[in-house]
Scaffold this motif. Structure first.
Motif, PDB file in Angstrom:
ATOM      1  N   ASN A 130       0.853  -1.193   0.000  1.00 57.84           N
ATOM      2  CA  ASN A 130       0.000   0.000   0.000  1.00 57.84           C
ATOM      3  C   ASN A 130       0.887   1.240   0.000  1.00 57.84           C
ATOM      4  N   TYR A 131       0.448   2.293  -0.704  1.00 57.51           N
ATOM      5  CA  TYR A 131       1.247   3.501  -0.842  1.00 57.51           C
ATOM      6  C   TYR A 131       0.484   4.690  -0.271  1.00 57.51           C
ATOM      7  N   SER A 132       1.177   5.542   0.467  1.00 62.05           N
ATOM      8  CA  SER A 132       0.563   6.735   1.044  1.00 62.05           C
ATOM      9  C   SER A 132       1.376   7.961   0.654  1.00 62.05           C
ATOM     10  N   LEU A 133       0.656   9.049   0.384  1.00 54.39           N
ATOM     11  CA  LEU A 133       1.320  10.302   0.083  1.00 54.39           C
ATOM     12  C   LEU A 133       0.524  11.441   0.696  1.00 54.39           C
ATOM     13  N   SER A 158      -4.172   7.539   0.421  1.00 53.78           N
ATOM     14  CA  SER A 158      -3.675   6.176   0.604  1.00 53.78           C
ATOM     15  C   SER A 158      -4.189   5.310  -0.531  1.00 53.78           C
ATOM     16  N   ILE A 159      -3.269   4.658  -1.225  1.00 45.92           N
ATOM     17  CA  ILE A 159      -3.619   3.794  -2.341  1.00 45.92           C
ATOM     18  C   ILE A 159      -3.390   2.354  -1.899  1.00 45.92           C
ATOM     19  N   CYS A 160      -4.467   1.587  -1.793  1.00 51.88           N
ATOM     20  CA  CYS A 160      -4.386   0.199  -1.353  1.00 51.88           C
ATOM     21  C   CYS A 160      -4.382  -0.717  -2.579  1.00 51.88           C
ATOM     22  N   SER A 165       3.772  -7.609  -2.102  1.00 50.44           N
ATOM     23  CA  SER A 165       5.040  -7.002  -1.699  1.00 50.44           C
ATOM     24  C   SER A 165       5.124  -5.582  -2.243  1.00 50.44           C
ATOM     25  N   ASP A 166       6.054  -4.824  -1.682  1.00 50.86           N
ATOM     26  CA  ASP A 166       6.248  -3.443  -2.132  1.00 50.86           C
ATOM     27  C   ASP A 166       6.798  -3.386  -3.559  1.00 50.86           C
TER      28      ASP A 166
END
Length: 182
Positions: A130-133, A158-160, A165-166
């Protein structure tokens, strides 16, 4: 019937086959995809002026194209003059077509309008894909009328993803033209 968002068509036609080739997935369900996007605006000044929280909720509704939900304090904190149940922000969760349309606007319109933008941090993944900005100004979105804004608010995105894995998630988002720093 509504048309398919541009980013979703790109995912179906280009990104899925490329990810399958890169990681060697044997099953269609193993291919990572974006599951949801959550937008959040926290308004600390709402303790003194409740109109600021309402303005944040209205701005988030405009940006997302979907009604936002106000967030309330879960516990009282005396040093912040915060009482349980007070409105302290707004959030919205996007899925499906609205999610793809928002991501397309974020990548192609909003991020290039950020002042001194040098790319997104490629290490802001959480370990589960998941990515957050964070955006310092919500006015980078064209839906917000700059002249009618009293306060410039920060915003969390937040992009789920369904990636395990990253590395898989970074590859997915990079193929969606997410502007990561080199």
């Amino acid at each position: 019937m509504a048309s398919v968002p541009r980013l979703q068509a790109m995912y179906d036609n280009e990104i899925r086959p490329a990810l399958t080739e890169e990681f060697g997935y044997r099953n269609v369900m193993m291919i990572p995809r974006v599951t949801k996007v959550t937008l959040n605006i926290g308004v600390g000044e709402a303790v003194k002026d409740s109109k600021k929280a309402r303005a944040a909720a209205d701005a988030l509704t405009l940006i997302a194209g979907q009604k936002s939900v106000v967030t309330r304090a879960r516990m009282s904190i005396a040093t912040f003059r915060l009482r349980e149940g007070m409105v302290i922000g707004a959030k919205v969760t996007l899925r499906g077509m609205r999610m793809y349309e928002f991501l397309d606007r974020l990548i192609t319109v909003a991020l290039p309008r950020v002042r001194d933008f040098r790319g997104l941090n490629p290490r802001s993944f959480d370990g589960q894909g998941n990515y957050s900005l964070g955006l310092r100004e919500h006015i980078v979105f064209p839906e917000i009328d700059y002249d009618s804004v009293q306060d410039i608010l920060g915003m969390d995105v937040s992009i789920c993803t369904s990636a395990r894995s990253d590395v898989e998630a970074r590859s997915l988002l990079a193929r969606m033209n997410m502007p990561f720093r080199q």
